[in-house]
Structure formats: C-alpha cells, structure tokens
Enzyme design. Structure first.
Site, PDB file in Angstrom:
ATOM      1  N   GLY A  37       0.824  -1.199   0.000  1.00 48.93           N
ATOM      2  CA  GLY A  37       0.000   0.000   0.000  1.00 48.93           C
ATOM      3  C   GLY A  37       0.856   1.246   0.000  1.00 48.93           C
ATOM      4  O   GLY A  37       1.979   1.255  -0.510  1.00 48.93           O
ATOM      5  N   CYS A  38       0.349   2.323   0.570  1.00 45.42           N
ATOM      6  CA  CYS A  38       1.060   3.599   0.595  1.00 45.42           C
ATOM      7  C   CYS A  38       2.423   3.451   1.257  1.00 45.42           C
ATOM      8  O   CYS A  38       2.535   2.961   2.382  1.00 45.42           O
ATOM      9  CB  CYS A  38       0.232   4.643   1.348  1.00 45.42           C
ATOM     10  N   PHE A  39       3.471   3.897   0.557  1.00 47.20           N
ATOM     11  CA  PHE A  39       4.814   3.701   1.109  1.00 47.20           C
ATOM     12  C   PHE A  39       5.059   4.532   2.355  1.00 47.20           C
ATOM     13  O   PHE A  39       5.953   4.214   3.140  1.00 47.20           O
ATOM     14  CB  PHE A  39       5.912   3.905   0.068  1.00 47.20           C
ATOM     15  N   TRP A  40       4.296   5.590   2.583  1.00 51.47           N
ATOM     16  CA  TRP A  40       4.459   6.358   3.816  1.00 51.47           C
ATOM     17  C   TRP A  40       4.266   5.472   5.041  1.00 51.47           C
ATOM     18  O   TRP A  40       5.015   5.566   6.009  1.00 51.47           O
ATOM     19  CB  TRP A  40       3.439   7.488   3.882  1.00 51.47           C
TER      20      TRP A  40
END
Length: 208
Positions: A37-40
C-alpha cells in the site's frame, strides 16, 4: 486462528504470528524490497525496527520513464509503491521483515488496494532479488495459510525485482516529517503503535 478486526482480515494479535521456519542465512548488510500500500505507512513501520539501517520509499514493477509519483498514481504504469529496506542480517532477518509485513504493515488479503487506497500501485507484493528470497517468501505464505492467520486468502504477489526507482525527496521519512498530516495520524501511526505493542523485542532502543 488469530482473531481479526471486523470488516477486514487484519489480525488483532500479530504477536501470535509464527516465526518463519525457513529464512536466509546471515550475510551482513542486505536489502529487501516490499510493497504494502502507501509507502508512507510501510516506511513508518520499518524505520522502528532494530537492525534496519535505512528505508527508502520508491517504485518498482514498471519502467523508468514513468517512475514518478504523478504517473504512478494513475495506476496504469505497472509500478507499485515500495520500500527498499537496508538491514543488518545479523540483527534482523529477511524472514522477520516478512513477518512484520504480513502481521503489522498491511493487509495481504486485499487485492490492489489498502483500505481506501485503490489501484495496482497499492498492491501487496514482494520483489525478490534471488531464488533464495523467493523461496523464503513462498514458504512463509504457505506457513501463514496453514496457520489460518487470515480469514481470507493471501493475495501477495512475488515479482522479480528489475529496478528500484527512488521516490521524490518529499516522500522520504514522510511520517516523521509530517506527524500531524491526516493520513499519518489515522493510518500510519496506528500501525506503528501496533508494532510497538506486538513486537517490543524487535524495536530500536529509542522507539517510544
């Protein structure tokens, strides 16, 4: 079977996840490429692990010409948002990184999405760099299936790494630089808190 959060396949008790039976041998500093998912969010989790030397957000699975945030966000480039994890294999193993990926960092039963983030760029994937990495990942997925760790099938793909493309500077260490940003507060921070609760023995000494 592990308890799950209603409406998802995420385990409430990641600390009950089995350790990998198969793992890579200890061999100094290594790198792992993982997508969840979102790399953050994924980056925020792995930065807290003892033995993790650096985490870089970026892209893999597509070509250089479109390896930029604006293009990847269209979901048409073939890339996934990934993190490149540089780690000391004498402190933390590849198998332990996979255990954290499946139990804390994301929900591996959601195909081409994580929560409200939808598209192939948010797919669950392990980008392996050797036959040995692929074999360890395959074995651990079988192990989780046999343990009944989730109430839905694991859809994580195993893809050979061709090239990792570093993401834009403003994406690096995003959660620490933007602690009050809404996505970080509501999505990334709970995952970090879950990690701290589940695996205190894997944390860096300065993790709160």
């Amino acid at each position: 079977m592990s308890a799950v959060i209603p409406g998802t396949s995420l385990a409430i008790h990641p600390e009950r996840f089995p350790d990998p039976v198969d793992d890579l041998p200890t061999d100094g500093t290594q790198k792992a490429l993982l997508a969840g998912g979102c790399f953050w969010c994924v980056e925020a989790v792995y930065l807290n692990l003892d033995g993790v030397l650096a985490v870089t957000s970026g892209y893999a699975g597509g070509h250089a010409a479109r390896a930029n945030y604006e293009a990847v966000c269209t979901g048409t480039t073939g890339h996934a948002e990934v993190v490149e994890i540089e780690y000391d294999s004498q402190v933390i193993s590849y198998g332990q990184l996979l255990k954290v990926l499946f139990s804390v960092a994301h929900d591996p039963t959601q195909k081409d999405r994580q929560g409200n983030d939808r598209g192939t760029q948010y797919r669950s994937a392990i980008f392996y760099q050797s036959p040995e990495e692929k074999a360890v990942a395959e074995a651990y997925i079988r192990q989780l299936d046999n343990a009944g760790a989730f109430t839905a099938p694991i859809v994580t793909t195993l893809e050979p790494l061709e090239t990792f493309y570093r993401g834009e500077d403003y994406h690096q260490n995003f959660a620490n630089h933007n602690p009050n940003q809404g996505y970080i507060v509501h999505v990334a921070r709970p995952k970090v808190e879950k990690l701290i609760h589940a695996f205190p023995d894997l944390l860096k000494g300065d993790t709160q």
